[in-house]
Design a protein around this motif. Structure first.
Motif, short mmCIF file in Angstrom:
data_model
loop_
_atom_site.label_atom_id
_atom_site.label_comp_id
_atom_site.label_asym_id
_atom_site.label_seq_id
_atom_site.Cartn_x
_atom_site.Cartn_y
_atom_site.Cartn_z
N GLY A 89 21.27 55.13 -0.25
CA GLY A 89 22.35 54.39 0.38
C GLY A 89 21.83 53.25 1.22
O GLY A 89 20.64 53.17 1.51
N THR A 98 25.28 57.23 -4.57
CA THR A 98 25.90 56.39 -3.54
C THR A 98 27.15 55.70 -4.07
O THR A 98 27.19 55.24 -5.21
N ARG A 110 25.38 57.57 3.29
CA ARG A 110 23.95 57.42 2.99
C ARG A 110 23.21 58.64 3.54
O ARG A 110 23.72 59.38 4.35
#
Ligand code: PEP
Ligand code: MG
Length: 318
Positions: A89, A98, A110
């Motif tokens: 992320g 992600t 993330r």
């Protein structure tokens, strides 16, 4: 050593009065790990496993992961290796975990946050880490990136325990985790401060934007205050505390970090010798005085200058 010459660090990190400060390496793969061992690192303080996944559109199989992790562990037989679970992320997007279009990826899903939507990916990764650990002699510690709350630490540690991974910790890179370190560290075996992200989130300055470099330094006294808060939280719980952001490679900052309660530093291997030399010339009491001094300064430049002027050893470094 002669000026400018690349010195190999040999042995164990210690302050002048003998307090142990483990000096470890940041690595991303087996090749890095072998170079780190060659440079004299005592172990690995940050194995960025996501690098093994980058550029892939599908998740690597468990067998592929085991092979990649074993290569790193094999470079440090009997030594500590801190394996960070997938930090996908923001600056490291991975298509299989992600979200595609987040308005603000650095504040989005993330690091460990991806495990809520994709628990099976973390589960398979922990399976692979446990298998690699069973096949090698390295002392494997596991840690999660982007922890913000004690609950997140608790559930990660519980999941690691289910995989037989008993030494589970967290990265402290969100200001909330630094301020709440006494509660976060009550749930985790150890922590490691990621000063790159901790600085980014403290200063609200994207670490990828070079125009903001003036703000993006761990010498910011406010960032150091958060390191100090984490140090207090770790000490209260009797937990080891590392730093594995770029700040750990700054020989001027190293004694300040130790003075704030940090017990290990993980860095690019080429920084090991200088960091070791500064610590060896500085007592724990001096480290605490330097930390106090840095925290009193209004700006990063003033903090750095104040500490520099009290470290004559720096003149001997290349
Ligand atoms: C950090 O944030 O300081 C860190 C060590 O992690 P990364 O740089 O991989 O985000
Ligand atoms: Mg980080």
């Amino acid at each position: 050593g002669a000026r400018g010459e690349r010195r190999r660090f040999d042995g164990e990190g210690r302050t002048a009065d003998g307090r142990r400060v483990e000096l470890l390496a940041n690595v991303a793969n087996g090749e890095d790990a072998r170079a780190a061992a060659e440079a004299g690192a005592e172990g690995v303080g940050l194995f960025r496993t996501e690098v093994c996944f980058l550029g892939r559109t599908v998740e690597p199989t468990i067998d592929e992961q085991v092979a990649a992790y074993r290569e790193v562990l094999a470079a440090f037989p009997g030594r500590k290796v801190v394996v960070r679970t997938l930090d996908a992320g923001a600056d490291k997007p991975l298509p299989f975990v992600t979200p595609e279009a987040e308005p603000n990826p650095a504040l989005g899903v993330r690091g460990l946050r991806t495990a809520r939507r994709h628990p099976e990916v973390l589960d398979r990764q922990l399976t692979a880490i446990a298998r690699a650990a069973a096949a090698e002699s390295a002392d494997v510690w596991v840690m999660a990136p982007m922890i913000a709350t004690p609950d997140e630490a608790e559930s990660f540690v519980a999941l690691c325990a289910e995989h037989g991974l008993g030494t589970a910790g967290v990265m402290i890179e969100v200001p909330a985790a630094a301020l709440g370190a006494r509660w976060v560290l009550a749930k985790a075996s150890f922590a490691s401060i990621g000063t790159n992200d901790l600085t980014q989130y403290t200063m609200a300055a994207d670490r990828e934007v070079s125009d903001l470099a003036r703000l993006s330094t761990a010498w910011q006294p406010t960032v150091l205050a958060l390191v100090g808060a984490t140090g207090s939280g770790a000490a209260l719980n009797g937990r080891p505390l590392g730093v594995c952001g770029e700040a750990a490679a700054d020989p001027v900052l190293a004694p300040v970090l130790v003075g704030l309660g940090v017990t290990s530093l993980s860095m690019t291997p080429r920084a090991l010798a200088d960091v070791a030399a500064v610590l060896a010339a500085t007592t724990s009491e001096q480290c605490e005085e330097l930390a106090f001094l840095a925290l009193q300064q209004p700006t990063p430049d003033a903090a750095r200058a104040a500490v520099r002027s009290r470290l004559p050893i720096l003149a001997d470094l290349g």
